[in-house]
Design an enzyme around this catalytic site. Structure first.
Site, PDB file in Angstrom:
ATOM      1  N   HIS A  24      48.146  36.811  47.530  1.00 14.77           N
ATOM      2  CA  HIS A  24      46.863  37.487  47.282  1.00 14.77           C
ATOM      3  C   HIS A  24      45.703  36.514  47.074  1.00 14.77           C
ATOM      4  O   HIS A  24      44.552  36.829  47.404  1.00 14.77           O
ATOM      5  CB  HIS A  24      46.986  38.429  46.079  1.00 14.77           C
ATOM      6  CG  HIS A  24      46.043  39.584  46.125  1.00 14.77           C
ATOM      7  ND1 HIS A  24      46.314  40.807  45.559  1.00 14.77           N
ATOM      8  CD2 HIS A  24      44.819  39.726  46.687  1.00 14.77           C
ATOM      9  CE1 HIS A  24      45.306  41.631  45.768  1.00 14.77           C
ATOM     10  NE2 HIS A  24      44.375  40.997  46.437  1.00 14.77           N
ATOM     11  N   TYR A  63      47.140  46.253  43.012  1.00 14.69           N
ATOM     12  CA  TYR A  63      46.391  47.513  43.033  1.00 14.69           C
ATOM     13  C   TYR A  63      47.114  48.600  42.234  1.00 14.69           C
ATOM     14  O   TYR A  63      46.514  49.634  41.925  1.00 14.69           O
ATOM     15  CB  TYR A  63      46.189  48.021  44.460  1.00 14.69           C
ATOM     16  CG  TYR A  63      45.465  47.088  45.397  1.00 14.69           C
ATOM     17  CD1 TYR A  63      44.816  45.942  44.938  1.00 14.69           C
ATOM     18  CD2 TYR A  63      45.442  47.347  46.767  1.00 14.69           C
ATOM     19  CE1 TYR A  63      44.155  45.096  45.822  1.00 14.69           C
ATOM     20  CE2 TYR A  63      44.786  46.503  47.643  1.00 14.69           C
ATOM     21  CZ  TYR A  63      44.153  45.376  47.183  1.00 14.69           C
ATOM     22  OH  TYR A  63      43.528  44.538  48.067  1.00 14.69           O
ATOM     23  N   ASN A  70      42.224  35.118  50.728  1.00 11.10           N
ATOM     24  CA  ASN A  70      41.257  34.336  49.950  1.00 11.10           C
ATOM     25  C   ASN A  70      41.496  32.833  50.033  1.00 11.10           C
ATOM     26  O   ASN A  70      41.075  32.084  49.156  1.00 11.10           O
ATOM     27  CB  ASN A  70      41.259  34.790  48.478  1.00 11.10           C
ATOM     28  CG  ASN A  70      40.848  36.242  48.328  1.00 11.10           C
ATOM     29  OD1 ASN A  70      39.717  36.611  48.614  1.00 11.10           O
ATOM     30  ND2 ASN A  70      41.786  37.085  47.915  1.00 11.10           N
ATOM     31  N   SER A  91      36.308  44.307  52.176  1.00  6.47           N
ATOM     32  CA  SER A  91      34.929  44.633  51.769  1.00  6.47           C
ATOM     33  C   SER A  91      33.950  44.494  52.940  1.00  6.47           C
ATOM     34  O   SER A  91      32.905  43.866  52.805  1.00  6.47           O
ATOM     35  CB  SER A  91      34.478  43.756  50.591  1.00  6.47           C
ATOM     36  OG  SER A  91      35.270  43.972  49.457  1.00  6.47           O
ATOM     37  N   PRO A  92      34.254  45.092  54.106  1.00  8.87           N
ATOM     38  CA  PRO A  92      33.326  44.976  55.242  1.00  8.87           C
ATOM     39  C   PRO A  92      31.983  45.655  54.991  1.00  8.87           C
ATOM     40  O   PRO A  92      31.015  45.382  55.706  1.00  8.87           O
ATOM     41  CB  PRO A  92      34.085  45.658  56.387  1.00  8.87           C
ATOM     42  CG  PRO A  92      35.027  46.608  55.698  1.00  8.87           C
ATOM     43  CD  PRO A  92      35.431  45.902  54.441  1.00  8.87           C
ATOM     44  N   ASP A 106      46.622  49.099  53.947  1.00 12.15           N
ATOM     45  CA  ASP A 106      46.652  47.846  53.193  1.00 12.15           C
ATOM     46  C   ASP A 106      46.672  48.132  51.698  1.00 12.15           C
ATOM     47  O   ASP A 106      45.793  48.816  51.172  1.00 12.15           O
ATOM     48  CB  ASP A 106      45.405  47.018  53.546  1.00 12.15           C
ATOM     49  CG  ASP A 106      45.345  45.692  52.823  1.00 12.15           C
ATOM     50  OD1 ASP A 106      45.751  44.680  53.426  1.00 12.15           O
ATOM     51  OD2 ASP A 106      44.895  45.656  51.661  1.00 12.15           O
TER      52      ASP A 106
END
Length: 273
Positions: free
Chosen positions: A111, A53, A150, A198-199, A48
């Site tokens: 995003h 980024y 999001n 962000s697990p 991913d």
């Protein structure tokens, strides 16, 4: 079966590996190239990235150099949150496609529903405009699946009310204590796969004593329990690391949490304090 070789099936019947490797906050160049190369060597097949980024070129180079057939690797990238215009969406996709240099993209996401500097502002019209571009890319075979990131329930409803193709994925911040129940339930009811970025709460959960107590019962690390928890909830985890041992650790999640432990973890709220 290993979590690295199992799949979720999207609403359009595209298969997506149940465990992904995230590259957020990994600098372009050697850091990204080496971490993606390590992940691929360890058996990850779902990578991913995002235009924001600024590491797509290194992701693509690592995939090409791996020698693994392209059709065995699932590549996600994202349209920047600031792009809310049809023409710019088309042009930005071409930039990502060129940087990755991998042919098709397996999953392309908006995003965020608003530019990061304007969180919460209504950009419904802009999202519909860029989604129209994404529908065209999908129908042309340039991307195999399309989705969002999001997006809240209201954002999803606004988008789907005025577009033809329902998002196949919604990638949201999702970890023990932050499970976005309303959005998750809506996605499940509408056959939209939830991916959890962000697990590990960007590392903030790793010192949580309650999660550690659960982990010790299984002889696992806090990180492994966190990732396994998402899988138990049918949420696709996207852990990120640049440390080879941790990249391996994050994939070693082929155990099952007892129902009572899942219930306990469900009840945790402030896990990052």
């Amino acid at each position: 079966m290993s979590s690295l070789t199992e799949y979720f099936t999207l609403s359009n019947d595209v298969q997506i590996h149940k465990l992904g490797f995230g590259t957020w906050q990994i600098p372009d160049g050697d850091d990204t190239y080496n971490s993606v190369t390590t992940a691929l060597k360890l058996g990850y097949r779902h990578i991913d990235t995002a235009r924001a980024y600024e590491n797509e070129a290194s992701v693509g180079r690592a995939v090409r150099d791996s020698g693994i057939p392209r059709d065995q690797i699932f590549i996600t990238t994202k349209l920047p949150a600031e792009v809310k215009d049809y023409d710019q969406a088309r042009a930005t996709f071409e930039e990502s496609s060129s940087l990755l240099d991998l042919g098709h993209v397996d999953l392309y996401l908006i995003h965020a529903p608003w530019p990061w500097a304007e969180q919460g502002k209504d950009y419904s019209e802009g999202n519909i405009a860029v989604w129209t571009a994404m529908e065209e890319l999908y129908e042309a075979g340039r991307v195999r699946s399309i989705g969002v990131s999001n997006f809240s329930v209201a954002d999803l409803e606004s988008l789907t009310a005025s577009t033809r193709i329902r998002p196949q994925v919604n990638q949201i911040r999702w970890f023990i204590g932050n499970t976005q129940d309303e959005t998750t339930a809506y996605c499940e009811a509408n056959d939209i796969l939830v991916e959890g970025y962000s697990p590990l709460a960007t590392g903030a959960i790793l010192d949580n004593p309650q999660v550690r107590k659960i982990a010790e019962q299984y002889g696992k690390t806090v990180a492994q329990v966190c990732i396994r928890y998402l899988l138990e909830k049918d949420v696709l985890p996207l852990p990120k690391s640049t440390t080879p041992s941790r990249i391996a650790e994050n994939a070693d999640v082929d155990f099952v949490l007892k129902p009572e432990d899942v219930t306990f973890l469900d009840g945790l709220t402030d896990t990052t304090a």
